[in-house]
Design a protein around this motif. Sequence first.
Motif, PDB file in Angstrom:
ATOM      1  N   MET A  65       0.851  -1.149   0.055  1.00 35.43           N
ATOM      2  CA  MET A  65      -0.340   0.411  -0.087  1.00 35.43           C
ATOM      3  C   MET A  65       0.448   1.252   0.001  1.00 35.43           C
ATOM      4  N   ALA A  66       0.178   2.562  -0.509  1.00 40.70           N
ATOM      5  CA  ALA A  66       1.080   4.180  -0.424  1.00 40.70           C
ATOM      6  C   ALA A  66       1.593   4.008   0.816  1.00 40.70           C
ATOM      7  N   GLY A  67       2.738   4.183   0.779  1.00 42.52           N
ATOM      8  CA  GLY A  67       3.433   4.601   2.263  1.00 42.52           C
ATOM      9  C   GLY A  67       4.015   3.600   3.085  1.00 42.52           C
ATOM     10  N   ALA A  68       3.892   2.327   2.598  1.00 42.77           N
ATOM     11  CA  ALA A  68       4.032   1.236   4.150  1.00 42.77           C
ATOM     12  C   ALA A  68       5.719   1.802   3.588  1.00 42.77           C
ATOM     13  N   GLY A  69       6.332   1.396   3.327  1.00 42.51           N
ATOM     14  CA  GLY A  69       7.294   1.528   3.274  1.00 42.51           C
ATOM     15  C   GLY A  69       8.817   1.086   2.353  1.00 42.51           C
ATOM     16  N   LYS A  70       7.979   0.444   0.880  1.00 39.80           N
ATOM     17  CA  LYS A  70       8.367  -0.280  -0.167  1.00 39.80           C
ATOM     18  C   LYS A  70       9.974   0.515  -0.544  1.00 39.80           C
ATOM     19  N   SER A  71      10.123   1.817  -0.977  1.00 40.90           N
ATOM     20  CA  SER A  71      11.625   2.479  -1.208  1.00 40.90           C
ATOM     21  C   SER A  71      12.684   2.754  -0.089  1.00 40.90           C
ATOM     22  N   THR A  72      11.697   2.115   1.415  1.00 41.87           N
ATOM     23  CA  THR A  72      12.728   2.519   2.283  1.00 41.87           C
ATOM     24  C   THR A  72      13.171   1.268   2.339  1.00 41.87           C
ATOM     25  N   PHE A  73      12.660   0.040   2.293  1.00 44.56           N
ATOM     26  CA  PHE A  73      12.353  -1.136   1.861  1.00 44.56           C
ATOM     27  C   PHE A  73      13.559  -1.731   1.271  1.00 44.56           C
TER      28      PHE A  73
ATOM     29  N   PRO B 245       5.565   0.967  -7.974  1.00 48.14           N
ATOM     30  CA  PRO B 245       4.569   2.384  -7.670  1.00 48.14           C
ATOM     31  C   PRO B 245       4.195   2.964  -6.777  1.00 48.14           C
ATOM     32  N   GLY B 246       3.567   4.177  -6.008  1.00 50.55           N
ATOM     33  CA  GLY B 246       2.614   4.160  -4.586  1.00 50.55           C
ATOM     34  C   GLY B 246       1.372   3.298  -4.702  1.00 50.55           C
ATOM     35  N   GLN B 247       0.984   4.026  -5.456  1.00 52.26           N
ATOM     36  CA  GLN B 247      -0.539   3.236  -5.522  1.00 52.26           C
ATOM     37  C   GLN B 247      -0.486   1.789  -6.045  1.00 52.26           C
TER      38      GLN B 247
ATOM     39  N   PHE C  55       5.593  -7.562   7.084  1.00 49.36           N
ATOM     40  CA  PHE C  55       5.414  -6.740   8.106  1.00 49.36           C
ATOM     41  C   PHE C  55       6.873  -5.136   8.741  1.00 49.36           C
ATOM     42  N   ASN C  56       6.784  -4.553   7.844  1.00 44.25           N
ATOM     43  CA  ASN C  56       7.950  -3.147   7.825  1.00 44.25           C
ATOM     44  C   ASN C  56       7.223  -2.615   9.386  1.00 44.25           C
ATOM     45  N   LYS C  57       7.759  -1.240   9.509  1.00 45.84           N
ATOM     46  CA  LYS C  57       8.325  -0.639  10.810  1.00 45.84           C
ATOM     47  C   LYS C  57       8.015  -1.039  12.287  1.00 45.84           C
ATOM     48  N   THR C  58       8.763  -2.274  12.166  1.00 40.46           N
ATOM     49  CA  THR C  58       8.760  -3.363  13.535  1.00 40.46           C
ATOM     50  C   THR C  58       9.566  -2.649  14.490  1.00 40.46           C
ATOM     51  N   ASP C  59       9.685  -1.105  13.987  1.00 38.60           N
ATOM     52  CA  ASP C  59      11.417   0.239  15.639  1.00 38.60           C
ATOM     53  C   ASP C  59       9.579   0.618  16.344  1.00 38.60           C
ATOM     54  N   VAL C  60       8.324   0.634  15.376  1.00 38.73           N
ATOM     55  CA  VAL C  60       6.994   1.055  15.619  1.00 38.73           C
ATOM     56  C   VAL C  60       6.616   0.679  16.356  1.00 38.73           C
ATOM     57  N   GLN C  61       6.565  -0.537  15.679  1.00 34.42           N
ATOM     58  CA  GLN C  61       5.311  -1.484  16.069  1.00 34.42           C
ATOM     59  C   GLN C  61       5.314  -2.536  15.863  1.00 34.42           C
TER      60      GLN C  61
ATOM     61  N   SER D  20      12.262  -3.747  10.334  1.00 33.70           N
ATOM     62  CA  SER D  20      12.502  -2.044  10.595  1.00 33.70           C
ATOM     63  C   SER D  20      13.647  -2.278   9.317  1.00 33.70           C
ATOM     64  N   SER D  21      12.563  -1.545   7.756  1.00 33.86           N
ATOM     65  CA  SER D  21      13.272  -0.618   7.254  1.00 33.86           C
ATOM     66  C   SER D  21      14.316   0.747   7.546  1.00 33.86           C
ATOM     67  N   MET D  22      13.645   0.731   8.681  1.00 35.12           N
ATOM     68  CA  MET D  22      14.424   2.340   9.522  1.00 35.12           C
ATOM     69  C   MET D  22      15.448   2.165  10.006  1.00 35.12           C
ATOM     70  N   THR D  23      15.390   0.331  11.066  1.00 33.78           N
ATOM     71  CA  THR D  23      17.193  -0.078  11.850  1.00 33.78           C
ATOM     72  C   THR D  23      17.303  -0.811  11.093  1.00 33.78           C
TER      73      THR D  23
HETATM   74  N1  LIG Z   1       9.618   4.350  11.711  1.00 29.51           N
HETATM   75  C1  LIG Z   1       9.610   3.279  10.494  1.00 29.51           C
HETATM   76  N2  LIG Z   1       9.515   4.410   9.286  1.00 29.51           N
HETATM   77  C2  LIG Z   1       9.591   3.778   8.301  1.00 29.51           C
HETATM   78  C3  LIG Z   1       9.811   2.238   7.722  1.00 29.51           C
HETATM   79  N3  LIG Z   1      10.091   2.713   6.577  1.00 29.51           N
HETATM   80  C4  LIG Z   1      10.089   2.964   6.238  1.00 29.51           C
HETATM   81  N4  LIG Z   1       9.312   4.363   7.448  1.00 29.51           N
HETATM   82  C5  LIG Z   1       9.161   5.727   6.501  1.00 29.51           C
HETATM   83  O1  LIG Z   1       7.494   5.665   6.074  1.00 29.51           O
HETATM   84  C6  LIG Z   1       7.258   6.387   5.117  1.00 29.51           C
HETATM   85  C7  LIG Z   1       6.723   5.930   4.208  1.00 29.51           C
HETATM   86  O2  LIG Z   1       8.152   4.607   3.574  1.00 29.51           O
HETATM   87  P1  LIG Z   1       8.435   5.475   2.089  1.00 29.51           P
HETATM   88  O3  LIG Z   1       9.250   4.044   1.831  1.00 29.51           O
HETATM   89  O4  LIG Z   1       8.740   6.095   1.166  1.00 29.51           O
HETATM   90  O5  LIG Z   1       6.764   4.342   1.459  1.00 29.51           O
HETATM   91  P2  LIG Z   1       6.620   3.545  -0.338  1.00 29.51           P
HETATM   92  O6  LIG Z   1       5.809   2.448  -0.175  1.00 29.51           O
HETATM   93  O7  LIG Z   1       7.703   3.606  -0.648  1.00 29.51           O
HETATM   94  O8  LIG Z   1       5.650   4.522  -0.270  1.00 29.51           O
HETATM   95  P3  LIG Z   1       4.737   5.067  -2.066  1.00 29.51           P
HETATM   96  O9  LIG Z   1       6.051   4.960  -2.932  1.00 29.51           O
HETATM   97  O10 LIG Z   1       4.952   6.773  -1.829  1.00 29.51           O
HETATM   98  O11 LIG Z   1       4.074   4.535  -1.468  1.00 29.51           O
HETATM   99  C8  LIG Z   1       8.335   7.185   4.796  1.00 29.51           C
HETATM  100  O12 LIG Z   1       8.655   8.598   6.177  1.00 29.51           O
HETATM  101  C9  LIG Z   1      10.330   6.619   5.226  1.00 29.51           C
HETATM  102  O13 LIG Z   1      10.569   7.207   6.273  1.00 29.51           O
HETATM  103  C10 LIG Z   1      10.319   2.072   8.965  1.00 29.51           C
HETATM  104  O14 LIG Z   1      10.745   0.487   9.350  1.00 29.51           O
HETATM  105  N5  LIG Z   1      10.752   2.466  10.576  1.00 29.51           N
END
Ligand SMILES: Nc1nc2c(ncn2[C@@H]2O[C@H](COP(=O)(O)OP(=O)(O)OP(=O)(O)O)[C@@H](O)[C@H]2O)c(=O)[nH]1
Length: 363
Positions: free
Chosen positions: A20-28, A119-121, A183-189, A248-251
């Motif tokens: 889904m949009a904003g799930a963190g695909k690109s960060t992953f 893509p995001g969508q 399951f992404n963002k496990t640093d938050v949840q 956690s794509s962040m950590t």
């Molecule tokens: N805390 C936390 N934030 C994250 C993590 N992964 C991604 N984010 C945040 O989530 C937001 C969306 O991340 P993106 O990687 O742009 O997500 P995306 O799915 O590629 O987004 P779209 O391509 O726009 O749909 C950003 O603000 C990231 O910093 C994570 O593991 N932990």
Amino acid sequence: MDPSTSTEKKKAIAIITIGMAGAGKSTFVQRINSYLHSQDPPSPPYILNLDPAVTHVPFEANIDIRDTVNYAEVMKQYNLGPNGGILTALNLFTTKFDQVLGLVEKRAETVDYVILDTPGQIEIFTWSASGAIITDAVASSIPTVVAYIIDTPRTTAPATFMSNMLYACSILYKTKLPFILVFNKTDVQPHDFALEWMQDFEQFQAALASHNGSTDSEGEPTYMNSLMNSMSLVLDEFYTNIKAVGVSSMTGDGIKEFFDAVEGEYLPDLERARALRAKTLQDAKADSMDRLMKDLDIDRAKNPQGALADRWDPNEDRDGDDDGDDGDINIVDQNEDRWPSQYIDVTRARRHEDEEINWPRPG
Ligand SMILES: Nc1nc2c(ncn2[C@@H]2O[C@H](COP(=O)(O)OP(=O)(O)OP(=O)(O)O)[C@@H](O)[C@H]2O)c(=O)[nH]1
Ligand SMILES: [Mg+2]
């Protein structure tokens, strides 16, 4: 040609990130990219960015759709809104996907992973013809796995969790590819709640019952509640065949487990799925060739005079314009030297200039 032996040299695995949009695909993608770079010896992946609308990607893509199609220009020229623009940009790019696949296949012999950011969508990729063409083309060429990225903190409500899982399930059945729930963002949840719900539907039903709005004013379960109760039984089958990892794509937490899941259990499945796809494609080609030859035979029987004229003349000038290069858009591999005139771009593709805007940030 036997499809199972035609690609023996290749060793790369393709990972398609969907979510889904904003799930963190690109960060992953950025995180697994840096993980692979940090391996000993480093194993840089080959990365494709398929999101035409993104202004900044946190990784250096080898092939970037934005180098081929200018999304803003597409929106303007075709009078489209943002989603139509992304879809059309993706369609235009897909018309050149044979070139992309050529580059990918070449690199697949030297890299361990080919990674695709979508893509995001989500529906633009998962429910469009071009998304299916791209997925099919990649998956019949190299073993491919879908990484379904889930925004864990946003999926803690049972109803959201259920709709996310139904979506994942529909993608699994549509792509018929090995599938990993990330399951992404496990640093938050932390994602233990999700694993519990997946392993034991009674726990999910208990969570559902304790959630606000699960009963109506007379204390009866709402329609939505009973529907989801039944759905959880249906999805039970889906869960038993699916691997789930928390990252956690962040950590960078859990990234190793993700790769263990890809390489460990999935590798034989991946190869089987690839061989099956390649065979299906091969069969379809053989079938249409067969039908073409039959049609030709009938034509020739009907018109023997015409049949004499359609023989190939070896002296004929064959420098015609059928070399497959129609000279408009060419796909660029950022790692390869470009030479002048290789890259003629009708849509005047240019990465978006950095906008000097400082948006206020919360907090
Ligand atoms: N805390 C936390 N934030 C994250 C993590 N992964 C991604 N984010 C945040 O989530 C937001 C969306 O991340 P993106 O990687 O742009 O997500 P995306 O799915 O590629 O987004 P779209 O391509 O726009 O749909 C950003 O603000 C990231 O910093 C994570 O593991 N932990
Ligand atoms: Mg993205």
